[in-house]
Design a protein around this motif. Sequence first.
Motif, mmCIF file in Angstrom:
data_model
loop_
_atom_site.group_PDB
_atom_site.id
_atom_site.type_symbol
_atom_site.label_atom_id
_atom_site.label_comp_id
_atom_site.label_asym_id
_atom_site.label_seq_id
_atom_site.Cartn_x
_atom_site.Cartn_y
_atom_site.Cartn_z
ATOM 1 N N GLU A 1 0.805 -1.232 0.000
ATOM 2 C CA GLU A 1 0.000 0.000 0.000
ATOM 3 C C GLU A 1 0.836 1.280 0.000
ATOM 4 O O GLU A 1 0.286 2.372 -0.217
ATOM 5 C CB GLU A 1 -0.915 0.022 1.234
ATOM 6 C CG GLU A 1 -1.972 -1.067 1.253
ATOM 7 C CD GLU A 1 -2.899 -1.018 0.031
ATOM 8 O OE1 GLU A 1 -3.334 0.082 -0.340
ATOM 9 O OE2 GLU A 1 -3.160 -2.099 -0.535
ATOM 10 N N LEU A 2 2.120 1.157 0.251
ATOM 11 C CA LEU A 2 2.938 2.358 0.453
ATOM 12 C C LEU A 2 2.893 3.355 -0.719
ATOM 13 O O LEU A 2 2.735 4.563 -0.491
ATOM 14 C CB LEU A 2 4.382 1.954 0.786
ATOM 15 C CG LEU A 2 5.312 3.057 1.272
ATOM 16 C CD1 LEU A 2 4.767 3.781 2.490
ATOM 17 C CD2 LEU A 2 6.706 2.482 1.584
ATOM 18 N N PRO A 3 2.991 2.887 -1.972
ATOM 19 C CA PRO A 3 2.928 3.878 -3.063
ATOM 20 C C PRO A 3 1.604 4.652 -3.062
ATOM 21 O O PRO A 3 1.594 5.880 -3.216
ATOM 22 C CB PRO A 3 3.066 3.028 -4.333
ATOM 23 C CG PRO A 3 3.734 1.762 -3.886
ATOM 24 C CD PRO A 3 3.245 1.517 -2.489
ATOM 25 N N ALA A 4 0.495 3.937 -2.878
ATOM 26 C CA ALA A 4 -0.820 4.600 -2.897
ATOM 27 C C ALA A 4 -0.971 5.557 -1.714
ATOM 28 O O ALA A 4 -1.561 6.638 -1.846
ATOM 29 C CB ALA A 4 -1.927 3.556 -2.882
ATOM 30 N N ILE A 5 -0.434 5.172 -0.566
ATOM 31 C CA ILE A 5 -0.505 6.037 0.619
ATOM 32 C C ILE A 5 0.271 7.328 0.365
ATOM 33 O O ILE A 5 -0.224 8.435 0.618
ATOM 34 C CB ILE A 5 0.052 5.304 1.872
ATOM 35 C CG1 ILE A 5 -0.878 4.164 2.290
ATOM 36 C CG2 ILE A 5 0.260 6.287 3.029
ATOM 37 C CD1 ILE A 5 -0.276 3.206 3.322
ATOM 38 N N ILE A 6 1.490 7.193 -0.141
ATOM 39 C CA ILE A 6 2.316 8.384 -0.387
ATOM 40 C C ILE A 6 1.633 9.294 -1.409
ATOM 41 O O ILE A 6 1.548 10.512 -1.223
ATOM 42 C CB ILE A 6 3.732 7.979 -0.856
ATOM 43 C CG1 ILE A 6 4.499 7.323 0.294
ATOM 44 C CG2 ILE A 6 4.498 9.183 -1.397
ATOM 45 C CD1 ILE A 6 5.851 6.722 -0.092
ATOM 46 N N ARG A 7 1.105 8.704 -2.475
ATOM 47 C CA ARG A 7 0.459 9.532 -3.525
ATOM 48 C C ARG A 7 -0.776 10.242 -2.995
ATOM 49 O O ARG A 7 -1.006 11.415 -3.300
ATOM 50 C CB ARG A 7 0.099 8.658 -4.730
ATOM 51 C CG ARG A 7 1.321 8.327 -5.559
ATOM 52 C CD ARG A 7 0.967 7.479 -6.767
ATOM 53 N NE ARG A 7 2.074 6.591 -7.074
ATOM 54 C CZ ARG A 7 1.941 5.342 -7.512
ATOM 55 N NH1 ARG A 7 0.742 4.816 -7.689
ATOM 56 N NH2 ARG A 7 3.009 4.622 -7.752
ATOM 57 N N GLU A 8 -1.573 9.542 -2.195
ATOM 58 C CA GLU A 8 -2.791 10.166 -1.661
ATOM 59 C C GLU A 8 -2.437 11.291 -0.681
ATOM 60 O O GLU A 8 -3.067 12.360 -0.691
ATOM 61 C CB GLU A 8 -3.685 9.120 -0.991
ATOM 62 C CG GLU A 8 -4.932 9.678 -0.313
ATOM 63 C CD GLU A 8 -5.870 10.456 -1.243
ATOM 64 O OE1 GLU A 8 -5.748 10.347 -2.479
ATOM 65 O OE2 GLU A 8 -6.719 11.200 -0.707
ATOM 66 N N LEU A 9 -1.419 11.066 0.136
ATOM 67 C CA LEU A 9 -1.010 12.134 1.071
ATOM 68 C C LEU A 9 -0.431 13.329 0.312
ATOM 69 O O LEU A 9 -0.691 14.483 0.678
ATOM 70 C CB LEU A 9 -0.015 11.595 2.107
ATOM 71 C CG LEU A 9 -0.631 10.660 3.158
ATOM 72 C CD1 LEU A 9 0.446 10.048 4.033
ATOM 73 C CD2 LEU A 9 -1.668 11.387 4.024
ATOM 74 N N LYS A 10 0.304 13.062 -0.750
ATOM 75 C CA LYS A 10 0.803 14.173 -1.588
ATOM 76 C C LYS A 10 -0.381 14.959 -2.151
ATOM 77 O O LYS A 10 -0.374 16.183 -2.173
ATOM 78 C CB LYS A 10 1.645 13.636 -2.749
ATOM 79 C CG LYS A 10 3.070 13.259 -2.404
ATOM 80 C CD LYS A 10 3.752 12.744 -3.684
ATOM 81 C CE LYS A 10 5.202 12.356 -3.438
ATOM 82 N NZ LYS A 10 5.756 11.641 -4.614
ATOM 83 N N ARG A 11 -1.399 14.226 -2.615
ATOM 84 C CA ARG A 11 -2.589 14.875 -3.181
ATOM 85 C C ARG A 11 -3.275 15.755 -2.136
ATOM 86 O O ARG A 11 -3.849 16.794 -2.450
ATOM 87 C CB ARG A 11 -3.567 13.804 -3.692
ATOM 88 C CG ARG A 11 -4.615 14.299 -4.673
ATOM 89 C CD ARG A 11 -5.653 13.237 -4.985
ATOM 90 N NE ARG A 11 -6.455 12.861 -3.819
ATOM 91 C CZ ARG A 11 -7.447 13.580 -3.295
ATOM 92 N NH1 ARG A 11 -7.774 14.733 -3.834
ATOM 93 N NH2 ARG A 11 -8.110 13.157 -2.233
ATOM 94 N N ARG A 12 -3.180 15.337 -0.864
ATOM 95 C CA ARG A 12 -3.780 16.122 0.226
ATOM 96 C C ARG A 12 -2.844 17.220 0.739
ATOM 97 O O ARG A 12 -3.120 17.829 1.772
ATOM 98 C CB ARG A 12 -4.170 15.186 1.386
ATOM 99 C CG ARG A 12 -5.232 14.173 0.985
ATOM 100 C CD ARG A 12 -5.693 13.352 2.179
ATOM 101 N NE ARG A 12 -6.609 12.291 1.753
ATOM 102 C CZ ARG A 12 -7.401 11.601 2.558
ATOM 103 N NH1 ARG A 12 -7.398 11.861 3.859
ATOM 104 N NH2 ARG A 12 -8.192 10.654 2.100
ATOM 105 N N GLY A 13 -1.722 17.389 0.053
ATOM 106 C CA GLY A 13 -0.851 18.518 0.373
ATOM 107 C C GLY A 13 0.324 18.198 1.276
ATOM 108 O O GLY A 13 0.960 19.113 1.821
#
Length: 219
Positions: free
Chosen positions: A186-198
């Motif tokens: 899940e790490l790639p998706a977690i990092i991308r989603e957190l980036k999307r949230r700023g």
Amino acid sequence: MKTGLLMSLAAMFAAPLFSEPAMHVAIMIDDGPSDNTLKVLDILKAEGVKADFDLIGDNVYSRPELAKAIVKDGHPILDHSLSHKHPSKLDAAALENDIAGGSDAIEEVTGVAPRFYWPPFLEVDNRMGAMIEKHGMKLCQTSNIPQVNDFAANVTAQQIYDNAVNNTKDGSLLLFHEWRNETVQELPAIIRELKRRGAVFITYEEMEKYRASAKGEAK
Ligand SMILES: [Zn+2]
């Protein structure tokens, strides 16, 4: 008039570049090196993110090439003890041995002495401070760790993802365990989603400085 227009246009375009990120987050990768270390390094490289690796001395001795690979990729390494015993169950001599042993393993294998100690099971007691200092390190502040619970026995990949993205805030130390395959998945998706949230990702040491700044303290 023309200059004024250009300046306001410049201000318009420049504004997003200088606005503060929505949150500062430090990723802590616990308990390595492990069979998943290279996968984690690949993910961090692909995402352009630095994370702190809390390494166990015994694992460093058994997987020296992986410890060196972490350093080569520019990630900070923290002492997570020699053998990951419960600090509260150790007498003073054994506790100091576990603290110093982890640091020695990391320095011996990678050539880099760790600057911080990340306590196993987040157990902190009043004997530790002097021991950690004696061996050239600082005790990590283990506050603001979102409940990800990826160490729990029956946690699912979806729960790890949901916990990580929904519980992370400005100033969080986002703690993951690299032996948990679902976390690595899940790490790639977690990092991308957190980036999307700023989110911007910073190291533990940078987080200490951020927290000490007026802005960090106000949170
Ligand atoms: Zn641990």
